[in-house]
Design an enzyme around this catalytic site. Structure first.
Site, PDB file in Angstrom:
ATOM      1  CB  ILE A  24      -0.937   0.011   1.228  1.00 10.04           C
ATOM      2  CG1 ILE A  24      -1.888  -1.199   1.186  1.00 10.04           C
ATOM      3  CG2 ILE A  24      -1.727   1.313   1.293  1.00 10.04           C
ATOM      4  CD1 ILE A  24      -2.744  -1.340   2.420  1.00 10.04           C
ATOM      5  CB  ALA A  25       1.927   3.588   1.816  1.00 11.22           C
ATOM      6  N   GLY A  27       7.143   4.103   4.050  1.00 11.19           N
ATOM      7  CA  GLY A  27       7.619   5.281   4.748  1.00 11.19           C
ATOM      8  C   GLY A  27       9.045   5.091   5.217  1.00 11.19           C
ATOM      9  CG  MET A  29       9.610   3.392  11.788  1.00 11.78           C
ATOM     10  SD  MET A  29       8.866   4.357  13.129  1.00 11.78           S
ATOM     11  CE  MET A  29       8.777   3.117  14.406  1.00 11.78           C
ATOM     12  CB  THR A  31       6.838  -1.390   3.800  1.00  8.08           C
ATOM     13  OG1 THR A  31       8.116  -0.826   3.481  1.00  8.08           O
ATOM     14  CG2 THR A  31       6.030  -1.532   2.532  1.00  8.08           C
ATOM     15  CE  LYS A  47       3.767   2.314  10.350  1.00  6.74           C
ATOM     16  NZ  LYS A  47       3.221   3.468  11.105  1.00  6.74           N
ATOM     17  CG  ASP A 141       4.593  12.553  12.420  1.00  3.54           C
ATOM     18  OD1 ASP A 141       4.929  13.667  11.978  1.00  3.54           O
ATOM     19  OD2 ASP A 141       4.790  11.490  11.818  1.00  3.54           O
TER      20      ASP A 141
END
Length: 633
Positions: A24-25, A27, A29, A31, A47, A141
């Site tokens: 999906i995405a 980052g 830190m 995936t 995640k 954040d």
């Protein structure tokens, strides 16, 4: 080409329960993947922390903290966390799957939002954050990337990876965490965060939603940080005059430099937002329909209480005056009916307008997600919602040929009923040509691959004595492993795997075992004890050669160290009773050195050997000395 052909996680079963389907995405830190929970038969988002961070205790504890922080919250506007664990050396977090887009995606597509859209999104975000603040959790954040807009209209806050207890009002001792564009002044200057720091971030987000840009810009992060610490956030209406004063005030209140002058938490800011919404949108007031009485008709005998002076004036008036009053009364009667008709007309128009924009052709309908659907099925679904459809083609690396790869407007965007939604049909990946890669340096090959529109896949090394280090030996297509070293046709975004020379294997002949192992370790080769052999040149115990167990040899392989047993022993031939010339040849041919006794230098060929030492038949090292005695001496 699918993601599964480039990402080894695709298809993997995590902890015997979660089957990874697609990515999906990604980052800095972790995936995030789409997965199936085989136990509960539902789709989830999993995640997975990056492998290179697994040994970092700080990152690992922050990853676990996200699970604990989010798990403490149960709110419709916060992404639910279902599970957290570790499979081998891989830490993972299981969350609810929300197909849709982020607030960042929405801002990229539309630039800025209307005040009404901003209020709707902020109301959901503040509701979820209020629950977090009530539970004693500071997000730390908040940014558009962490606000999820689901296809079904739900709005949720995600990514509590930097969250901490609200009481942890201390500096991090490390580099500032969070995204610099949304950091509060106290985080920039002192590294301190509490609930009011989240409020500041929301104020910056709200400014960006209303104006289409962030209040502080700069080429370097420190320039932006300096502005956060020293400059006041301007009113959004200075960039967008359409922003109402109520929202200006809310943004300026949330972004005060002094935390004590901001809302103390998300609940207080939410209450003020709701008040602003009520003020901007107003309360719906229904005006009762009034039937106007007919105008006074004195000739018809209508009764009217009037001022005595007027009554006297009427009583004493002439018939002409009475006629004038009658005409005025008729005029008022006609005006009353006209006004009544106007009221009815306006009411009808309002009702028609409400129907047109609420349920009629002018109403807004959210475009559904039809990606990966067959065009016929997607067309039927859209037409059922009142849309017209058109088709176009596009290349796609993620959707199979012939299926819907995207729509315009995109899924989740409201569009007018009766408007046209264009279905873009996948033609598969775009054809490209890969240039010749063999013989190029690895950097030049990577540039050639990405320049052609493909991407670099796996890069493996192997030792080659004939090709310099960091030179490409071969290249293969990642989809079918076909050789493409000399270039050829391929597809956009497809991966190309490279095999690169690591140079020659170091020569460790004549080295001690310890020295040879150290030399080979520097080029990522392991060693193990190998065979022992006789050697006339390598001292006993030292390495004769490093033997590969297979070809080609790659970093990480193990070589067998062949070691020396010293010179090979030779059987001393029996030369007693033989003449000197015969004995000398037999002994020297066997590899021995000779010593004569008692003759020191030269023995005549006719002399007969009477004795040798060591004796005949014994095993002696090649090159050792044999003492020869002659008869009669």
């Amino acid at each position: 080409m699918t993601t599964s052909q480039t990402d080894p996680m695709i298809g993997r079963l995590i902890d015997g329960r979660y089957q990874v389907r697609s990515r999906i995405a990604r980052g800095g830190m972790a995936t995030v993947y789409l997965a199936t929970d085989l136990r509960l038969e539902r789709r989830v988002a999993i995640k997975i922390m990056h492998g290179h961070l697994a040994d970092d205790s700080t990152f690992k504890s922050r990853f676990v903290q996200e699970a604990r922080s989010a798990a403490r919250l149960a709110h419709p506007n916060v992404v639910n966390v279902f599970d957290q664990g570790q499979d081998s050396d891989m830490a993972y977090l299981v969350m609810e799957y929300l197909p849709g887009i982020t607030l960042r995606d929405l801002l990229k597509d539309y630039g800025k939002l209307t005040p009404e859209q901003t209020i709707d999104i902020m109301e959901a975000v503040l509701s979820g954050l209020a629950a977090a603040h009530k539970a004693g959790i500071v997000h730390r954040d908040l940014k558009p990337e962490n606000v999820l807009l689901a296809d079904d209209g739900r709005i949720k806050i995600g990514d509590f990876g930097l969250a901490r207890a609200a009481s942890a009002n201390t500096a991090t001792g490390q580099a500032l965490l969070g995204t610099i564009a949304y950091l509060s002044p106290e985080l920039v200057t002192r590294g301190v965060a509490d609930a009011r720091s989240d409020i500041y971030a929301l104020g910056i987000m709200m400014y960006e939603m209303l104006t289409g840009q962030q209040p502080f810009l700069g080429e370097q992060p420190m320039q932006i940080a300096y502005q956060h610490a020293n400059d006041a956030v301007p009113a959004p209406s200075s960039k967008n005059p359409a922003v109402p004063a109520e929202l200006d005030e809310l943004v300026l209140w949330a972004t005060e430099k002094d935390p004590d002058r901001r809302p103390r938490d998300a609940r207080e800011m939410l209450d003020r937002l709701l008040e602003a919404e009520k003020s901007l949108r107003g309360e719906a007031v229904l005006q009762p329909t009034m039937v106007l009485p007919p105008a006074l008709d004195l000739d018809a005998g209508d009764t009217q209480i009037i001022n005595p002076a007027i009554r006297q004036q009427v009583a004493s008036s002439t018939p002409a005056a009475t006629a004038t009053l009658s005409a005025a009364a008729e005029k008022r009667r006609r005006k009353g009916w006209w006004l009544f008709a106007l009221v009815l007309l306006l009411a009808g128009a309002a009702a028609g307008t409400g129907w047109y924009f609420g349920a009629g052709p002018g109403s807004l309908v959210t475009v559904p997600n039809v990606v990966n659907a067959a065009p016929a099925a997607a067309t039927a679904q859209l037409q059922k919602l009142g849309f017209k459809t058109a088709q176009a083609q596009e290349y796609s690396t993620t959707v199979a040929t012939g299926m819907v790869s995207s729509t315009d407007p995109r899924a989740g965007i409201p569009a007018g009923r009766g408007s046209t939604v264009t279905l873009r049909i996948s033609q598969g990946p775009k054809p490209i040509t890969i240039p010749a890669l063999a013989g190029k340096t690895v950097d030049a090959a990577k540039s050639a691959i990405t320049g052609a529109g493909a991407k670099v896949g796996a890069v493996a090394q192997q030792f080659d004595a004939k090709v310099p280090a960091n030179t490409v030996l071969s290249a293969t297509r990642a989809d079918n492993n076909a050789d493409i070293s000399g270039g050829g046709p391929y597809f956009e975004a497809a991966a190309v795997n490279l095999v690169v020379s690591a140079g020659s294997i170091p020569d460790v002949s004549g080295k001690s075992v310890a020295d040879a192992s150290a030399i080979l370790s520097k080029v990522q080769l392991l060693t193990s004890a190998g065979p022992q052999s006789y050697s006339d040149t390598i001292p006993e115990g030292d390495v004769i050669a490093a033997q590969p167990q297979h070809q080609p040899v790659r970093p990480g392989d193990t070589l067998l160290l062949e070691t020396s047993k010293g010179p090979e022993p030779v059987t001393v031939p029996d030369v007693v009773g033989k003449t000197w010339d015969v004995a000398k040849k037999a002994l020297t041919d066997a590899g021995f050195q000779l010593k004569y006794s008692p003759i020191a230098d030269v023995a005549p060929p006719a002399f007969v050997v009477s004795k040798i030492s060591p004796g005949a038949g014994t095993q002696q090292a090649k090159g050792s000395t044999i003492t020869v005695n002659f008869a009669g001496f």
